[in-house]
Design an enzyme around this catalytic site. Sequence first.
Site, mmCIF file in Angstrom:
data_model
loop_
_atom_site.group_PDB
_atom_site.id
_atom_site.type_symbol
_atom_site.label_atom_id
_atom_site.label_comp_id
_atom_site.label_asym_id
_atom_site.label_seq_id
_atom_site.Cartn_x
_atom_site.Cartn_y
_atom_site.Cartn_z
ATOM 1 N N CYS A 145 -1.359 1.000 7.477
ATOM 2 C CA CYS A 145 -2.802 0.781 7.673
ATOM 3 C C CYS A 145 -3.294 -0.486 6.962
ATOM 4 C CB CYS A 145 -3.617 1.968 7.175
ATOM 5 S SG CYS A 145 -3.296 3.508 8.065
ATOM 6 N N ARG A 146 -3.234 -0.505 5.624
ATOM 7 C CA ARG A 146 -3.889 -1.582 4.877
ATOM 8 C C ARG A 146 -3.021 -2.829 4.676
ATOM 9 N NH1 ARG A 146 -5.190 2.101 -0.074
ATOM 10 N NH2 ARG A 146 -3.256 2.978 0.726
ATOM 11 N N SER A 147 -1.804 -2.643 4.152
ATOM 12 C CA SER A 147 -1.013 -3.844 3.839
ATOM 13 C C SER A 147 -0.592 -4.647 5.077
ATOM 14 C CB SER A 147 0.188 -3.523 2.934
ATOM 15 O OG SER A 147 1.059 -2.587 3.511
ATOM 16 N N CYS A 185 0.860 -1.186 0.000
ATOM 17 C CA CYS A 185 0.000 0.000 0.000
ATOM 18 C C CYS A 185 0.896 1.236 0.000
ATOM 19 C CB CYS A 185 -0.987 -0.034 1.171
ATOM 20 S SG CYS A 185 -0.221 0.000 2.807
ATOM 21 N N ASN A 221 2.337 1.450 4.344
ATOM 22 C CA ASN A 221 2.634 0.182 5.039
ATOM 23 C C ASN A 221 2.346 0.279 6.537
ATOM 24 O OD1 ASN A 221 5.518 -2.049 5.547
ATOM 25 N ND2 ASN A 221 3.394 -2.583 5.186
ATOM 26 N N ASP A 263 -8.344 3.837 1.338
ATOM 27 C CA ASP A 263 -7.257 4.241 2.234
ATOM 28 C C ASP A 263 -7.860 4.794 3.518
ATOM 29 O OD1 ASP A 263 -5.122 5.314 3.535
ATOM 30 O OD2 ASP A 263 -4.321 6.390 1.801
HETATM 31 P P1 4NP Z 1 -1.681 2.856 4.136
HETATM 32 O O1 4NP Z 1 -2.252 4.233 4.691
HETATM 33 O O2 4NP Z 1 -1.180 3.138 2.740
HETATM 34 O O3 4NP Z 1 -2.853 1.964 4.155
HETATM 35 O O4 4NP Z 1 -0.581 2.452 5.087
HETATM 36 C C1 4NP Z 1 -1.527 5.428 4.644
HETATM 37 C C2 4NP Z 1 -0.533 5.677 5.552
HETATM 38 C C3 4NP Z 1 0.149 6.878 5.516
HETATM 39 C C4 4NP Z 1 -0.159 7.830 4.555
HETATM 40 C C5 4NP Z 1 -1.156 7.564 3.633
HETATM 41 C C6 4NP Z 1 -1.831 6.360 3.677
HETATM 42 N N1 4NP Z 1 0.508 9.076 4.526
HETATM 43 O O5 4NP Z 1 0.141 9.937 3.722
HETATM 44 O O6 4NP Z 1 1.468 9.264 5.300
#
Ligand code: 4NP
Length: 146
Positions: free
Chosen positions: A13-15, A8, A11, A117
């Site tokens: 939240c989702r993955s 994702c 790394n 997201d």
């Molecule tokens: P992820 O979520 O891609 O599911 O881990 C996010 C984590 C951090 C950010 C965006 C999405 N960020 O913009 O820092």
Amino acid sequence: MKSVLFVCLGNICRSPIAEGVARHLIEQGRHGITVDSAGTGSWHVGEAPCRHSITVAHNNRIDISALRARQVTKNDFKNFDLIVALDQSNYNDLKAMGAKNLVKLGEFGFGGADVPDPYFFDGFEGFEQVFSMIESCVKQLLNERG
Ligand code: 4NP
């Protein structure tokens, strides 16, 4: 398929949820598959998964609290049989980096939809929907490719 990498953006939240769900299923009987996760971005390298992801996984008897974020590298495309992007933007970034063995998680039962997201979600509820979608897709992925 012997190895799978979920990717994702951050790394955190989702993955990590996808990695945790896949590990859990593999421990329950699908031996010999290596699982990892990474982010296309570097902002959160070294961090634990976000609080709501840890909680939603914990509520489903999966402990992802020890995972730590890392950034995807081109070597990952050689080291993993399958690279699984959580949304279209991740897919496009990975494609641009040269990934060939690439799919979207939403192809496994959700018509190719993005896993939303949840980073900017207000509160916990969205994480339950994200968990449920990821769990369903990972199950189908392992059934089809595992
Ligand atoms: P992820 O979520 O891609 O599911 O881990 C996010 C984590 C951090 C950010 C965006 C999405 N960020 O913009 O820092």
